[in-house]
Design a protein around this motif. Structure first.
Motif, PDB file in Angstrom:
ATOM      1  N   GLU A   1      36.667  55.089  34.135  1.00 15.19           N
ATOM      2  CA  GLU A   1      36.981  53.657  34.161  1.00 15.19           C
ATOM      3  C   GLU A   1      38.269  53.274  33.441  1.00 15.19           C
ATOM      4  N   ILE A   2      39.072  54.249  33.047  1.00 16.68           N
ATOM      5  CA  ILE A   2      40.325  53.955  32.336  1.00 16.68           C
ATOM      6  C   ILE A   2      41.464  54.738  32.972  1.00 16.68           C
ATOM      7  N   LEU A   3      42.588  54.047  33.191  1.00 16.95           N
ATOM      8  CA  LEU A   3      43.789  54.662  33.762  1.00 16.95           C
ATOM      9  C   LEU A   3      44.984  54.315  32.882  1.00 16.95           C
ATOM     10  N   ALA A  35      34.547  51.856  38.120  1.00 19.04           N
ATOM     11  CA  ALA A  35      35.021  53.142  38.627  1.00 19.04           C
ATOM     12  C   ALA A  35      35.649  53.049  40.016  1.00 19.04           C
ATOM     13  N   VAL A  36      35.076  52.248  40.905  1.00 18.06           N
ATOM     14  CA  VAL A  36      35.608  52.147  42.266  1.00 18.06           C
ATOM     15  C   VAL A  36      37.021  51.571  42.247  1.00 18.06           C
ATOM     16  N   LEU A  37      37.250  50.534  41.440  1.00 14.94           N
ATOM     17  CA  LEU A  37      38.580  49.931  41.350  1.00 14.94           C
ATOM     18  C   LEU A  37      39.554  50.872  40.640  1.00 14.94           C
ATOM     19  N   ARG A  38      39.094  51.522  39.569  1.00  8.90           N
ATOM     20  CA  ARG A  38      39.965  52.456  38.851  1.00  8.90           C
ATOM     21  C   ARG A  38      40.408  53.589  39.773  1.00  8.90           C
ATOM     22  N   GLU A  39      39.498  54.088  40.599  1.00 10.97           N
ATOM     23  CA  GLU A  39      39.827  55.174  41.509  1.00 10.97           C
ATOM     24  C   GLU A  39      40.854  54.728  42.549  1.00 10.97           C
ATOM     25  N   ALA A  40      40.706  53.518  43.062  1.00 14.46           N
ATOM     26  CA  ALA A  40      41.661  52.999  44.045  1.00 14.46           C
ATOM     27  C   ALA A  40      43.045  52.855  43.429  1.00 14.46           C
ATOM     28  N   MET A  41      43.121  52.375  42.200  1.00 16.30           N
ATOM     29  CA  MET A  41      44.396  52.235  41.513  1.00 16.30           C
ATOM     30  C   MET A  41      45.015  53.599  41.240  1.00 16.30           C
ATOM     31  N   MET A  42      44.172  54.575  40.875  1.00  8.98           N
ATOM     32  CA  MET A  42      44.667  55.918  40.581  1.00  8.98           C
ATOM     33  C   MET A  42      45.307  56.560  41.805  1.00  8.98           C
ATOM     34  N   LYS A  43      44.742  56.308  43.004  1.00 10.06           N
ATOM     35  CA  LYS A  43      45.304  56.891  44.214  1.00 10.06           C
ATOM     36  C   LYS A  43      46.763  56.481  44.395  1.00 10.06           C
ATOM     37  N   ALA A  48      46.848  47.174  40.587  1.00 10.09           N
ATOM     38  CA  ALA A  48      45.644  46.378  40.830  1.00 10.09           C
ATOM     39  C   ALA A  48      45.797  45.525  42.077  1.00 10.09           C
ATOM     40  N   PHE A  49      46.947  44.856  42.222  1.00  9.77           N
ATOM     41  CA  PHE A  49      47.171  44.034  43.404  1.00  9.77           C
ATOM     42  C   PHE A  49      47.182  44.893  44.674  1.00  9.77           C
ATOM     43  N   ARG A  50      47.888  46.011  44.626  1.00  6.13           N
ATOM     44  CA  ARG A  50      47.995  46.851  45.827  1.00  6.13           C
ATOM     45  C   ARG A  50      46.667  47.507  46.189  1.00  6.13           C
ATOM     46  N   ALA A  51      45.813  47.709  45.199  1.00 11.25           N
ATOM     47  CA  ALA A  51      44.529  48.361  45.452  1.00 11.25           C
ATOM     48  C   ALA A  51      43.546  47.456  46.184  1.00 11.25           C
ATOM     49  N   VAL A  52      43.697  46.132  46.061  1.00  7.76           N
ATOM     50  CA  VAL A  52      42.653  45.247  46.610  1.00  7.76           C
ATOM     51  C   VAL A  52      43.137  44.280  47.680  1.00  7.76           C
ATOM     52  N   LEU A  53      44.460  44.028  47.753  1.00  7.26           N
ATOM     53  CA  LEU A  53      44.927  42.972  48.648  1.00  7.26           C
ATOM     54  C   LEU A  53      45.221  43.486  50.052  1.00  7.26           C
ATOM     55  N   ASP A  54      44.757  42.722  51.030  1.00  7.21           N
ATOM     56  CA  ASP A  54      45.144  42.884  52.426  1.00  7.21           C
ATOM     57  C   ASP A  54      46.031  41.704  52.797  1.00  7.21           C
ATOM     58  N   PRO A  55      46.854  41.846  53.844  1.00  7.38           N
ATOM     59  CA  PRO A  55      47.731  40.730  54.233  1.00  7.38           C
ATOM     60  C   PRO A  55      46.941  39.428  54.400  1.00  7.38           C
TER      61      PRO A  55
END
Length: 397
Positions: free
Chosen positions: A99-101, A259-267, A113-120
């Motif tokens: 849970e930490i990056l 964890a799900v958000l942290r993993e998306a940001m890590m990618k 964070a923005f790129r991990a969750v935002l769609d157009p």
């Protein structure tokens, strides 16, 4: 033989960049680079170097030859220390493994964070005046920025009723930054709780930038939105070392998230940055070990400077509320008959004092300028003297 036609590169640029301005802070910073005569209250940076024990830790790591890559996530020892620090500072626990990056500054963490969750077309609500990167970062992630104005009469706090009016079916994120750059505002806990309830009610994510959380004055205690019921599961907590530890040039931040958000940001992080510099991570680890030992003397010094600057600005006729945190003041300069931008340009030209026009932080700052008081006390005195002379020469009836 005719020369080849010069290529027009402007039409090769991404359409997503059109309309995104240069940073208003950096524009003024460029004006003063190389000028030894200028007193700069412009860039938000502590006047002191990073405390010696932190620098020494980095020096020792270099002497040992610690110059390799680290895990994409950051040094495990640093993530463990961040988990312990966050638990003490924000009263919320995060698993250092999932849970930490560790990131290259809070700016990268926010972008991830923005790129991990935002769609157009997804909308992000945030408050203005605000740090210059919020709107552009949302746009570059193909989101839609939705600024909500804060007002001087509210001490630039964000009102939940204003947030609620801005929520639409397309809203995905509410972004917060308290204490706030550029105003130094803090958010009353009762309003923060109402915003938390809105996030839960409308199933929204929250990104909270806590970079100034250690720098509170008048005995204030920091409260983060992540502490309220239902918020840990939907919040990305962003923090770093630049301000409280005087580590701006080390470019070291972190994100704490489910964890799900942290993993998306890590990618995203692993492809665009790989990892933060190992020497910065070692320095940050020592900073956390030092904790309040190095923070508190700087915080006390900033509080004294804030008191001085706010008093001087009000005495010279520039209306300025007393900020509860960070190290900025945001005075209204309209009594001089000048906009914030004209005031800043003429003050630099006539008195060699650099401040940032308030419109760099959004149109609501048009009548204001931002002054950073994390500047040597003797220079603050000279800057206020020069500004007072300038204001007296420009005062309108």
């Amino acid at each position: 033989m005719s020369l080849p036609r010069q290529m027009d590169l402007s039409n090769k640029l991404s359409r997503q960049l059109s309309g995104i301005p240069r940073s208003g802070i950096r524009d003024f910073f460029e004006l003063v680079i190389g000028r030894s005569d200028v007193i700069s209250l412009g860039v938000g940076e502590p006047d002191k170097p990073t405390p010696w024990p932190i620098r020494e830790a980095a020096i020792r790591s270099l002497e040992k030859g610690q110059t390799s890559y680290t895990s994409n996530l950051g040094l495990e020892s640093l993530r463990v220390a961040i988990s312990e620090y966050v638990a003490g500072q924000f009263r919320v626990t995060y698993d250092p493994k999932t849970e930490i990056l560790v990131t290259v500054g809070v700016s990268e963490a926010l972008d991830l964070a923005f790129r991990a969750v935002l769609d157009p077309g997804d909308e992000v609500i945030y408050h203005q005046p605000c740090y210059v990167s919020y709107g552009p970062s949302i746009t570059m992630a193909y989101g839609v920025p939705v600024p909500v104005n804060t007002r001087l009469e509210d001490n630039f706090a964000l009102r939940a009723e204003d947030v609620e009016k801005a929520i639409t079916p397309k809203t995905k994120v509410i972004a917060l930054n308290f204490p706030t750059n550029p105003t130094g505002a803090i958010e009353p806990p009762e309003e923060l709780e109402k915003i938390a309830q809105l996030c839960v009610k409308h199933d929204l994510l929250c990104f909270t930038d806590e970079i100034y959380s250690e720098l509170l004055y008048d005995g204030g205690q920091h409260k983060s939105i992540v502490e309220f019921p239902g918020m840990r599961e939907r919040t990305v907590l962003l923090h770093g070392f630049s301000k409280a530890f005087a580590m701006t040039g080390w470019r070291l931040g972190y994100a704490c998230a489910p964890a799900v958000l942290r993993e998306a940001m890590m990618k995203i992080h692993q492809y665009c940055m790989l990892c933060a510099p190992i020497m910065s991570q070692v320095a940050a680890l020592e900073a956390l070990h030092q904790g309040t030992t190095v923070i508190e003397p700087m915080r006390q010094s900033y509080e004294e400077r804030r008191n001085f600057v706010v008093r001087r600005l009000n005495e010279m006729g520039l209306s300025c509320f007393n900020p509860g945190g960070a190290f900025y003041v945001f005075p209204d300069v309209s009594s001089t008959g000048l906009s914030g931008r004209d005031f800043a340009l003429k003050l630099l030209e006539e008195k060699s004092v650099a401040v940032v026009p308030g419109n760099a932080f959004g149109p609501t700052g048009e009548k204001c300028v931002r002054c950073c008081y994390a500047t040597a006390p003797d220079l603050l005195v000279k800057a206020m003297d020069g500004m007072e002379e300038f204001v007296k020469s420009r005062k309108v009836a």
